[in-house]
Design an enzyme around this catalytic site. Structure first.
Site, PDB file in Angstrom:
ATOM      1  N   HIS A 148      69.485 -28.036 -36.069  1.00 20.07           N
ATOM      2  CA  HIS A 148      70.022 -27.037 -37.007  1.00 20.07           C
ATOM      3  C   HIS A 148      69.617 -27.400 -38.442  1.00 20.07           C
ATOM      4  O   HIS A 148      69.626 -28.580 -38.806  1.00 20.07           O
ATOM      5  CB  HIS A 148      71.550 -27.032 -36.898  1.00 20.07           C
ATOM      6  CG  HIS A 148      72.203 -25.817 -37.490  1.00 20.07           C
ATOM      7  ND1 HIS A 148      72.143 -25.519 -38.835  1.00 20.07           N
ATOM      8  CD2 HIS A 148      72.915 -24.829 -36.914  1.00 20.07           C
ATOM      9  CE1 HIS A 148      72.815 -24.410 -39.061  1.00 20.07           C
ATOM     10  NE2 HIS A 148      73.288 -23.958 -37.924  1.00 20.07           N
TER      11      HIS A 148
ATOM     12  N   GLY B   4      70.844 -29.528 -32.372  1.00 25.31           N
ATOM     13  CA  GLY B   4      70.771 -28.197 -31.755  1.00 25.31           C
ATOM     14  C   GLY B   4      69.446 -27.943 -31.065  1.00 25.31           C
ATOM     15  O   GLY B   4      69.357 -27.150 -30.138  1.00 25.31           O
TER      16      GLY B   4
ATOM     17  N   TYR C  35      81.065 -29.711 -31.481  1.00 20.14           N
ATOM     18  CA  TYR C  35      80.136 -28.874 -30.740  1.00 20.14           C
ATOM     19  C   TYR C  35      80.917 -27.745 -30.061  1.00 20.14           C
ATOM     20  O   TYR C  35      82.152 -27.760 -29.998  1.00 20.14           O
ATOM     21  CB  TYR C  35      79.321 -29.706 -29.739  1.00 20.14           C
ATOM     22  CG  TYR C  35      77.902 -29.191 -29.706  1.00 20.14           C
ATOM     23  CD1 TYR C  35      77.094 -29.324 -30.828  1.00 20.14           C
ATOM     24  CD2 TYR C  35      77.403 -28.501 -28.623  1.00 20.14           C
ATOM     25  CE1 TYR C  35      75.806 -28.815 -30.846  1.00 20.14           C
ATOM     26  CE2 TYR C  35      76.118 -27.974 -28.632  1.00 20.14           C
ATOM     27  CZ  TYR C  35      75.336 -28.134 -29.758  1.00 20.14           C
ATOM     28  OH  TYR C  35      74.076 -27.603 -29.782  1.00 20.14           O
TER      29      TYR C  35
HETATM   30  O1  YXS Z   1      63.152 -34.213 -48.481  1.00 12.76           O
HETATM   31  P1  YXS Z   1      62.382 -32.934 -48.106  1.00 12.76           P
HETATM   32  O2  YXS Z   1      62.729 -31.748 -48.957  1.00 12.76           O
HETATM   33  O3  YXS Z   1      60.926 -33.158 -47.891  1.00 12.76           O
HETATM   34  O4  YXS Z   1      62.937 -32.503 -46.642  1.00 12.76           O
HETATM   35  C1  YXS Z   1      62.880 -33.460 -45.604  1.00 12.76           C
HETATM   36  C2  YXS Z   1      64.182 -33.335 -44.815  1.00 12.76           C
HETATM   37  O5  YXS Z   1      65.311 -33.134 -45.640  1.00 12.76           O
HETATM   38  C3  YXS Z   1      63.891 -32.085 -44.015  1.00 12.76           C
HETATM   39  N1  YXS Z   1      64.710 -32.058 -42.803  1.00 12.76           N
HETATM   40  C4  YXS Z   1      65.710 -31.184 -42.584  1.00 12.76           C
HETATM   41  N2  YXS Z   1      66.193 -30.188 -43.358  1.00 12.76           N
HETATM   42  C5  YXS Z   1      67.234 -29.472 -42.840  1.00 12.76           C
HETATM   43  N3  YXS Z   1      67.792 -29.715 -41.637  1.00 12.76           N
HETATM   44  C6  YXS Z   1      67.323 -30.707 -40.841  1.00 12.76           C
HETATM   45  N4  YXS Z   1      67.862 -30.901 -39.646  1.00 12.76           N
HETATM   46  C7  YXS Z   1      66.234 -31.501 -41.315  1.00 12.76           C
HETATM   47  N5  YXS Z   1      65.530 -32.563 -40.824  1.00 12.76           N
HETATM   48  C8  YXS Z   1      64.604 -32.879 -41.746  1.00 12.76           C
HETATM   49  O6  YXS Z   1      62.511 -32.149 -43.667  1.00 12.76           O
HETATM   50  C9  YXS Z   1      61.815 -32.949 -44.639  1.00 12.76           C
HETATM   51  C10 YXS Z   1      61.125 -34.093 -43.913  1.00 12.76           C
HETATM   52  O7  YXS Z   1      62.164 -34.866 -43.350  1.00 12.76           O
HETATM   53  P2  YXS Z   1      62.046 -36.459 -43.304  1.00 12.76           P
HETATM   54  O8  YXS Z   1      61.408 -36.959 -44.554  1.00 12.76           O
HETATM   55  O9  YXS Z   1      63.384 -36.988 -42.930  1.00 12.76           O
HETATM   56  O10 YXS Z   1      61.012 -36.642 -42.079  1.00 12.76           O
HETATM   57  P3  YXS Z   1      60.819 -37.930 -41.155  1.00 12.76           P
HETATM   58  O11 YXS Z   1      59.600 -37.641 -40.382  1.00 12.76           O
HETATM   59  O12 YXS Z   1      60.928 -39.165 -41.965  1.00 12.76           O
HETATM   60  O13 YXS Z   1      62.086 -37.927 -40.176  1.00 12.76           O
HETATM   61  C11 YXS Z   1      62.185 -36.902 -39.208  1.00 12.76           C
HETATM   62  C12 YXS Z   1      63.645 -36.900 -38.670  1.00 12.76           C
HETATM   63  C13 YXS Z   1      63.816 -35.677 -37.761  1.00 12.76           C
HETATM   64  C14 YXS Z   1      63.909 -38.208 -37.886  1.00 12.76           C
HETATM   65  C15 YXS Z   1      64.594 -36.823 -39.889  1.00 12.76           C
HETATM   66  O14 YXS Z   1      64.204 -35.728 -40.719  1.00 12.76           O
HETATM   67  C16 YXS Z   1      66.022 -36.594 -39.450  1.00 12.76           C
HETATM   68  O15 YXS Z   1      66.708 -37.529 -38.973  1.00 12.76           O
HETATM   69  N6  YXS Z   1      66.461 -35.292 -39.549  1.00 12.76           N
HETATM   70  C17 YXS Z   1      67.834 -34.942 -39.158  1.00 12.76           C
HETATM   71  C18 YXS Z   1      67.936 -34.910 -37.622  1.00 12.76           C
HETATM   72  C19 YXS Z   1      69.368 -34.495 -37.256  1.00 12.76           C
HETATM   73  O16 YXS Z   1      70.316 -35.297 -37.387  1.00 12.76           O
HETATM   74  N7  YXS Z   1      69.530 -33.238 -36.807  1.00 12.76           N
HETATM   75  C20 YXS Z   1      70.842 -32.684 -36.463  1.00 12.76           C
HETATM   76  C21 YXS Z   1      71.088 -31.431 -37.338  1.00 12.76           C
HETATM   77  S1  YXS Z   1      72.720 -30.827 -37.057  1.00 12.76           S
HETATM   78  C22 YXS Z   1      72.578 -30.029 -35.558  1.00 12.76           C
HETATM   79  O17 YXS Z   1      71.489 -29.811 -35.062  1.00 12.76           O
HETATM   80  C23 YXS Z   1      73.809 -29.590 -34.824  1.00 12.76           C
HETATM   81  C24 YXS Z   1      74.715 -28.744 -35.684  1.00 12.76           C
HETATM   82  S2  YXS Z   1      74.696 -30.971 -34.190  1.00 12.76           S
HETATM   83  O18 YXS Z   1      74.933 -31.832 -35.351  1.00 12.76           O
HETATM   84  O19 YXS Z   1      75.899 -30.476 -33.636  1.00 12.76           O
HETATM   85  O20 YXS Z   1      73.819 -31.602 -33.229  1.00 12.76           O
END
Ligand code: YXS
Length: 259
Positions: A64, A108, A138
């Site tokens: 998400h 998500g 969730y």
């Molecule tokens: O800093 P900039 O502007 O370049 O943006 C960065 C991140 O902020 C952005 N980005 C995201 N923006 C919005 N929502 C996200 N989920 C998201 N993930 C990343 O993308 C740009 C590059 O990210 P960066 O620098 O972290 O890349 P990386 O290659 O070092 O790392 C990739 C990840 C995926 C490991 C890392 O971005 C990360 O841990 N992202 C969050 C993963 C996460 O926790 N997703 C859960 C979202 S909440 C959800 O899905 C449900 C509601 S729940 O929580 O119930 O599961």
């Protein structure tokens, strides 16, 4: 437009997640494009859909879009939210949707992968479901997707730890139908799609709908429904939910107080 690339080759359609700069986060715009693309494919009588990221993606999808999560006191996974609407569009599509997965899958997006009818992953794929990292409750249909796919005990471990399940365990537990070397995953997945597309599309689509109806056949008493809603409200009204989003945006570890 352009967050989802569309391609149709005979009876097989391909949707490519196309926002690598945001790690293919499931923004409302991207989810809207998934729904629109499936409508187009349905009109073009596409029998099988492959949902993929760009070739060799390190991140299939980061889940998400956290910057778009509703603020505290609002249900972050409401029935009519863009992500949930996209999940239902996949479940209701009159043909199998196959997730072809390279790279890590988060939150998500893991629910998206297990909502697809089949999943083919390579050795770089991993799957994490992360509400407890966000202090987020969730939703019931999402939890059912996981129970139906991997069973309660594995689903609980995934939800409680929020840790990625690596490709070999994902295959072992049934998140993946097939674990294929990355050099072969495209040929394998599109070969599988073509074999399914060669069968009766009417029979396949009806059997898919029967699976959906039967897998959702869980009578829930009004009391049980209201208890689930009350429990979830407690969480999305909590300081932990507010802290989970703030910590991500401030790029720091969250400090949960448990209320
Ligand atoms: O800093 P900039 O502007 O370049 O943006 C960065 C991140 O902020 C952005 N980005 C995201 N923006 C919005 N929502 C996200 N989920 C998201 N993930 C990343 O993308 C740009 C590059 O990210 P960066 O620098 O972290 O890349 P990386 O290659 O070092 O790392 C990739 C990840 C995926 C490991 C890392 O971005 C990360 O841990 N992202 C969050 C993963 C996460 O926790 N997703 C859960 C979202 S909440 C959800 O899905 C449900 C509601 S729940 O929580 O119930 O599961």
């Amino acid at each position: 437009m352009g967050l989802i690339l569309r391609n149709v080759d005979g009876k097989v359609g391909t949707l490519t997640l196309n926002n690598p700069a945001r790690r293919n986060a499931l923004s409302m715009e991207l989810c809207g494009e998934i729904v629109a693309a499936l409508e187009e494919f349905k009109a073009r009588k596409v029998s099988v859909v492959v949902l993929r990221a760009e070739k060799g993606a390190k991140v299939w999808s980061a889940g998400h879009d956290i910057t778009q999560l509703p603020k505290v006191h609002n249900d972050p996974l409401a029935y009519d939210s863009p992500m949930e609407t996209a999940f239902r569009a996949i479940q209701n599509y009159p043909g199998p949707v196959i997730a072809m997965i390279q790279g890590s899958v988060w939150g998500g997006a893991t629910d998206l992968a297990v909502t697809c009818d089949l999943a083919v992953g390579d050795e770089t794929s991993s799957f994490a479901i992360t509400p407890v990292k966000m202090g987020l409750p969730y939703n019931a249909s999402g939890i059912m997707h996981f129970i139906n796919r991997v069973g309660s005990n594995i689903a609980k471990e995934m939800f409680f730890t929020a840790e990625p399940v690596k490709a070999d365990r994902a295959y072992h537990f049934g998140i993946l139908n097939h674990l294929v070397p990355s050099a072969q995953i495209e040929e394998f997945t599109f070969g599988l799609a073509a074999r399914i597309a060669a069968n009766s599309p009417l029979a396949v689509s009806v059997i898919k709908e029967q699976f959906r109806i039967l897998s959702e056949a869980h009578p829930l008493s009004p009391d049980a429904f209201e208890r689930i809603q009350a429990l979830r409200r407690k969480v999305y009204n909590s300081g932990d939910y507010e802290e989970g989003i703030k910590a991500f945006l401030e790029k720091r570890k969250p400090n949960f107080s448990g209320d």
